[in-house]
Design a protein around this motif. Structure first.
Motif, PDB file in Angstrom:
ATOM      1  N   GLY A 123       1.185  -1.183   0.275  1.00  0.00           N
ATOM      2  CA  GLY A 123       0.077  -0.024  -0.030  1.00  0.00           C
ATOM      3  C   GLY A 123       0.943   1.014   0.000  1.00  0.00           C
ATOM      4  N   CYS A 124       0.331   2.299   0.409  1.00  0.00           N
ATOM      5  CA  CYS A 124       0.950   3.494   0.476  1.00  0.00           C
ATOM      6  C   CYS A 124       1.808   3.722   1.743  1.00  0.00           C
ATOM      7  CB  CYS A 124       0.123   4.759   0.259  1.00  0.00           C
ATOM      8  SG  CYS A 124      -0.373   4.686  -1.479  1.00  0.00           S
ATOM      9  N   VAL A 125       3.019   4.277   1.946  1.00  0.00           N
ATOM     10  CA  VAL A 125       3.640   4.578   3.082  1.00  0.00           C
ATOM     11  C   VAL A 125       3.361   5.973   3.524  1.00  0.00           C
ATOM     12  CG1 VAL A 125       5.609   4.440   4.318  1.00  0.00           C
ATOM     13  CG2 VAL A 125       5.158   2.808   2.994  1.00  0.00           C
ATOM     14  N   GLY A 126       3.001   6.147   4.761  1.00  0.00           N
ATOM     15  CA  GLY A 126       2.592   7.668   4.945  1.00  0.00           C
ATOM     16  C   GLY A 126       3.833   8.382   5.590  1.00  0.00           C
ATOM     17  N   LEU A 127       3.864   9.858   5.346  1.00  0.00           N
ATOM     18  CA  LEU A 127       5.108  10.371   5.965  1.00  0.00           C
ATOM     19  C   LEU A 127       4.740  11.655   6.582  1.00  0.00           C
ATOM     20  CD1 LEU A 127       7.810  10.543   2.866  1.00  0.00           C
ATOM     21  CD2 LEU A 127       7.865   9.144   5.060  1.00  0.00           C
ATOM     22  N   GLU A 128       5.338  12.326   7.568  1.00  0.00           N
ATOM     23  CA  GLU A 128       4.679  13.488   8.077  1.00  0.00           C
ATOM     24  C   GLU A 128       5.404  14.495   7.442  1.00  0.00           C
ATOM     25  OE1 GLU A 128       3.630  12.159  12.910  1.00  0.00           O
ATOM     26  OE2 GLU A 128       5.699  12.869  12.293  1.00  0.00           O
ATOM     27  N   MET A 129       4.820  14.932   6.416  1.00  0.00           N
ATOM     28  CA  MET A 129       5.519  15.769   5.181  1.00  0.00           C
ATOM     29  C   MET A 129       5.646  17.409   5.783  1.00  0.00           C
ATOM     30  SD  MET A 129       6.116  14.403   2.520  1.00  0.00           S
ATOM     31  CE  MET A 129       5.767  13.319   1.013  1.00  0.00           C
ATOM     32  N   ASP A 130       4.645  17.601   6.924  1.00  0.00           N
ATOM     33  CA  ASP A 130       4.728  18.637   7.393  1.00  0.00           C
ATOM     34  C   ASP A 130       5.332  18.994   8.780  1.00  0.00           C
ATOM     35  OD1 ASP A 130       4.196  21.689   6.969  1.00  0.00           O
ATOM     36  OD2 ASP A 130       2.492  21.715   8.220  1.00  0.00           O
ATOM     37  N   SER A 131       6.172  18.092   9.141  1.00  0.00           N
ATOM     38  CA  SER A 131       6.761  17.889  10.282  1.00  0.00           C
ATOM     39  C   SER A 131       8.077  18.840  10.456  1.00  0.00           C
ATOM     40  CB  SER A 131       7.284  16.363  10.552  1.00  0.00           C
ATOM     41  OG  SER A 131       8.264  16.507  11.757  1.00  0.00           O
ATOM     42  N   HIS A 132       8.117  19.600  11.537  1.00  0.00           N
ATOM     43  CA  HIS A 132       9.219  20.537  11.450  1.00  0.00           C
ATOM     44  C   HIS A 132      10.807  19.967  11.169  1.00  0.00           C
ATOM     45  CE1 HIS A 132       6.938  23.761  12.520  1.00  0.00           C
ATOM     46  NE2 HIS A 132       6.175  23.157  13.664  1.00  0.00           N
TER      47      HIS A 132
END
Length: 393
Positions: free
Chosen positions: A118-127
């Protein structure tokens, strides 16, 4: 452990439930507040890359710099085999990144293929998730489809447990002591930096029963004409008669935060500031009176806007935001904002910093409360007088 194993299990279950709803097979968590929420890991190590790998099934893995991973067991509940340190040679190298090593470590553990379904989630807006970190993952694990998790863990954190609420009440006691120190110290002739020092001391000392933690944001002290803008800190200038001083700070305890803002005037209250204070106080009271489970957040914003309109005022910025765990540079949860566009609905044990901040031309005013949504209304975490504070004159 700070929380029971049952509570940590419930947090992970909540995250995995959202994983499934968002079609994700795994999640990479880099926000230190989210790492703390899931694992209990707490150290000033977030200036170097660290990540928790959360698969759809199986144990989580915490990856950190080796010198930090060696002692991570002192705060986290994770077993030692789930704490992995990357070598020192990957720290601050122009052509290497720690996530190059992390990617290979995941592949060695046969965790890449399962997550590729499936897709792997990233915290794209993490500081603390950089473009270089993203590039490392893309290059090292090409079979993964990497997508934004849209603050997945942050949203799970929005409703607090009874144990978390109790920690926020403790943080509120620290907050109260820090604001008292601010009011006691700020006066004509006192240097701004000395006031900031008194506040910081109170934030860390806490009370006789509760020791304070370091806050995610330093004391904010917009002063005089500069009070027309938020988020200013301090300098060595001395406070002058006739100035107003906005104080925004937080008490922190075990990383949980309760912020508070008040405004002082050094001398007689200018008429324009007194009028603004009346409008903000009425607006804040109206918002708090409207807090109840099931109420749409946008209704709180409308209540605030209608109150201000009666005074011929408007506030384009949000009226508040969700709070809880905080690490520098912010104590907000980056999820729910009290504004007319927000579609969230209040639920019991959500917690917010509600801010009546108004920034005019050459003057400003702030009045805020940290609150909990109760079963039938609202709990304010502190009991500091909700007024424009006058010293002298």
């Amino acid at each position: 452990m700070l929380f029971s194993q049952e509570e940590y299990d419930a947090r992970l279950a909540g995250v995995r439930e959202r994983l499934a709803k968002q079609g994700l097979s795994a999640l990479l968590v880099t926000d230190p507040a989210n790492i703390y929420y899931l694992t209990g890991y707490n150290a000033w190590s977030f200036y170097t890359p660290q990540v928790v790998f959360v698969p759809a099934d199986g144990p989580m893995l915490l990856f950190a710099r080796a010198m930090d991973a060696d002692g991570a067991f002192r705060t986290t509940w994770l077993p030692k085999e789930c704490i992995v340190g990357y070598p020192e040679r990957y720290v601050h190298r122009p052509h290497l990144h720690p996530f190059d090593w992390v990617a290979f470590a995941l592949r060695e553990r046969y965790l890449v293929a399962a997550a590729a379904k499936g897709c792997v989630g990233l915290e794209m807006d993490s500081h603390f998730f950089s473009p270089k970190a993203y590039r490392s993952l893309v290059n090292a694990i090409p079979e993964w489809t990497l997508v934004d998790s849209f603050e997945l863990v942050n949203w799970v954190r929005a409703v607090k447990s009874p144990a978390e609420i109790q920690l926020m009440r403790s943080a509120a006691q620290v907050c109260q002591a820090a604001m008292e120190a601010a009011v006691d110290t700020i006066d004509v002739g006192v240097r701004q930096c000395d006031a900031a020092a008194a506040i910081s001391q109170a934030q860390i000392r806490g009370t006789d029963e509760i020791g304070g933690d370091y806050p995610a944001i330093v004391p904010l002290l917009p002063t005089g004409e500069a009070s027309d803008t938020p988020h200013l800190t301090w300098n060595e200038d001395r406070f002058e008669a006739g100035q107003s001083v906005v104080v925004e700070l937080a008490g922190a305890y075990r990383r949980y935060h309760t912020p508070l803002a008040r405004t002082l005037t050094l001398g007689r209250r200018p008429a324009r500031l007194a009028k603004l204070a009346d409008a903000v106080a009425e607006g804040l009271d109206a918002v708090l009176d409207h807090v109840q489970p099931g109420v749409p957040v946008r209704e709180l914003a409308r209540t605030w806007n209608w109150t201000l309109a009666r005074y011929g005022l408007e506030k384009p910025s949000r009226v508040g935001y969700s709070i809880g765990i905080g690490y520098p540079p912010d104590w907000g949860e980056r999820t729910i904002s009290i504004r007319s566009e927000d579609e969230s609905v209040l639920a019991e044990n959500m917690t917010f910093h509600v801010i009546g901040g108004m920034w005019m031309d050459n003057y400003g005013y702030e009045l805020s409360e940290s609150i909990r949504v109760t079963a039938d209304g609202v709990e304010t975490f502190t009991s500091f007088p909700r007024e424009l504070i006058q010293k002298g004159g």
